[in-house]
Design a protein around this motif. Sequence first.
Motif, mmCIF file in Angstrom:
data_model
loop_
_atom_site.group_PDB
_atom_site.id
_atom_site.type_symbol
_atom_site.label_atom_id
_atom_site.label_comp_id
_atom_site.label_asym_id
_atom_site.label_seq_id
_atom_site.Cartn_x
_atom_site.Cartn_y
_atom_site.Cartn_z
ATOM 1 N N ILE A 1 0.892 -1.042 -0.120
ATOM 2 C CA ILE A 1 0.181 0.157 -0.041
ATOM 3 C C ILE A 1 0.715 1.034 -0.111
ATOM 4 C CG2 ILE A 1 -1.571 1.395 1.534
ATOM 5 C CD1 ILE A 1 -2.850 -1.476 2.406
ATOM 6 N N ALA A 2 1.943 0.977 0.821
ATOM 7 C CA ALA A 2 2.798 2.392 0.715
ATOM 8 C C ALA A 2 3.531 2.802 -0.541
ATOM 9 C CB ALA A 2 3.822 2.369 1.806
ATOM 10 N N ARG B 1 1.627 6.671 -6.741
ATOM 11 C CA ARG B 1 0.640 7.914 -7.154
ATOM 12 C C ARG B 1 1.151 9.346 -6.766
ATOM 13 N NH1 ARG B 1 -4.041 7.917 -4.047
ATOM 14 N NH2 ARG B 1 -4.933 9.247 -5.544
ATOM 15 N N GLN B 2 2.000 9.525 -5.828
ATOM 16 C CA GLN B 2 2.576 10.885 -5.248
ATOM 17 C C GLN B 2 3.297 11.465 -6.367
ATOM 18 O OE1 GLN B 2 3.621 10.640 -1.500
ATOM 19 N NE2 GLN B 2 1.755 10.919 -0.574
ATOM 20 N N ASP B 3 4.386 10.499 -6.657
ATOM 21 C CA ASP B 3 5.248 10.692 -7.705
ATOM 22 C C ASP B 3 4.779 10.892 -9.020
ATOM 23 O OD1 ASP B 3 7.447 10.411 -5.771
ATOM 24 O OD2 ASP B 3 7.809 8.308 -6.369
ATOM 25 N N GLU C 1 -5.172 16.317 -11.399
ATOM 26 C CA GLU C 1 -4.785 14.807 -10.790
ATOM 27 C C GLU C 1 -4.698 13.737 -11.779
ATOM 28 O OE1 GLU C 1 -6.255 11.622 -7.444
ATOM 29 O OE2 GLU C 1 -7.395 13.642 -7.618
ATOM 30 N N LEU C 2 -3.879 12.941 -11.555
ATOM 31 C CA LEU C 2 -3.824 11.729 -12.294
ATOM 32 C C LEU C 2 -4.522 10.581 -11.765
ATOM 33 C CD1 LEU C 2 -2.174 10.328 -14.785
ATOM 34 C CD2 LEU C 2 -0.639 9.498 -12.966
ATOM 35 N N VAL C 3 -5.378 9.981 -12.454
ATOM 36 C CA VAL C 3 -6.318 9.099 -11.860
ATOM 37 C C VAL C 3 -5.817 7.760 -12.352
ATOM 38 C CG1 VAL C 3 -8.326 7.988 -11.571
ATOM 39 C CG2 VAL C 3 -8.287 10.483 -11.711
ATOM 40 N N ILE C 4 -5.329 6.909 -11.563
ATOM 41 C CA ILE C 4 -4.858 5.442 -11.899
ATOM 42 C C ILE C 4 -6.178 4.421 -11.985
ATOM 43 C CG2 ILE C 4 -3.501 3.354 -11.323
ATOM 44 C CD1 ILE C 4 -1.454 5.422 -9.940
ATOM 45 N N ARG C 5 -6.435 4.079 -13.207
ATOM 46 C CA ARG C 5 -7.381 3.174 -13.438
ATOM 47 C C ARG C 5 -7.182 1.605 -13.405
ATOM 48 N NH1 ARG C 5 -9.464 3.790 -18.692
ATOM 49 N NH2 ARG C 5 -7.775 4.510 -19.348
ATOM 50 N N THR C 6 -5.966 1.297 -13.905
ATOM 51 C CA THR C 6 -5.363 -0.020 -13.902
ATOM 52 C C THR C 6 -4.038 0.016 -13.554
ATOM 53 O OG1 THR C 6 -7.323 -0.758 -15.255
ATOM 54 C CG2 THR C 6 -5.510 -2.372 -15.003
#
Length: 149
Positions: free
Chosen positions: A116-117, A123-125, A140-145
């Motif tokens: 998880i970390a 995601r932050q990077d 924002e960048l949304v990670i879908r997969t």
Amino acid sequence: MKQLIIAILIVTTLAGASGGFYGLRVVAPGSERSEKETRAEDKPAAAASLQPNSVLFDLPPIVTNLSMPQDTWIRLEASLLLDEKAVPHPEALGAEIAGDILAFLRTTTLTQIQGIAGLQNLRQDLNERVAIRSNGSVKELVIRTLVLQ
């Protein structure tokens, strides 16, 4: 076989974490509200966070191998949350951002994105890189997969 087990563990961890964060609610004693009151109060907050000019722009799937181990492949499907007035040509910006993400993922190791970390750090990077590349016009960048093999 080891790679398949790692991929399954990562996907399971991501699914469990997202379900856990979605379902987790902390309510202070004595502050119980009816479901109708909760829904009525949540709508303005959700509407305020997503402005009317915001659009989701899907990036093309990004597939590359990681730096360590080199036989591990990653596939990332993501979308950009951006203001349509601030970005007149999202296709060009999306192509630049996809190139940046590809270059970043090629320098990433499997141990950096495990758990998880690791996902939160990834995601932050990625969001920092997107903000720099877009001069702040992408929210924002949304990670879908995210699949590792």
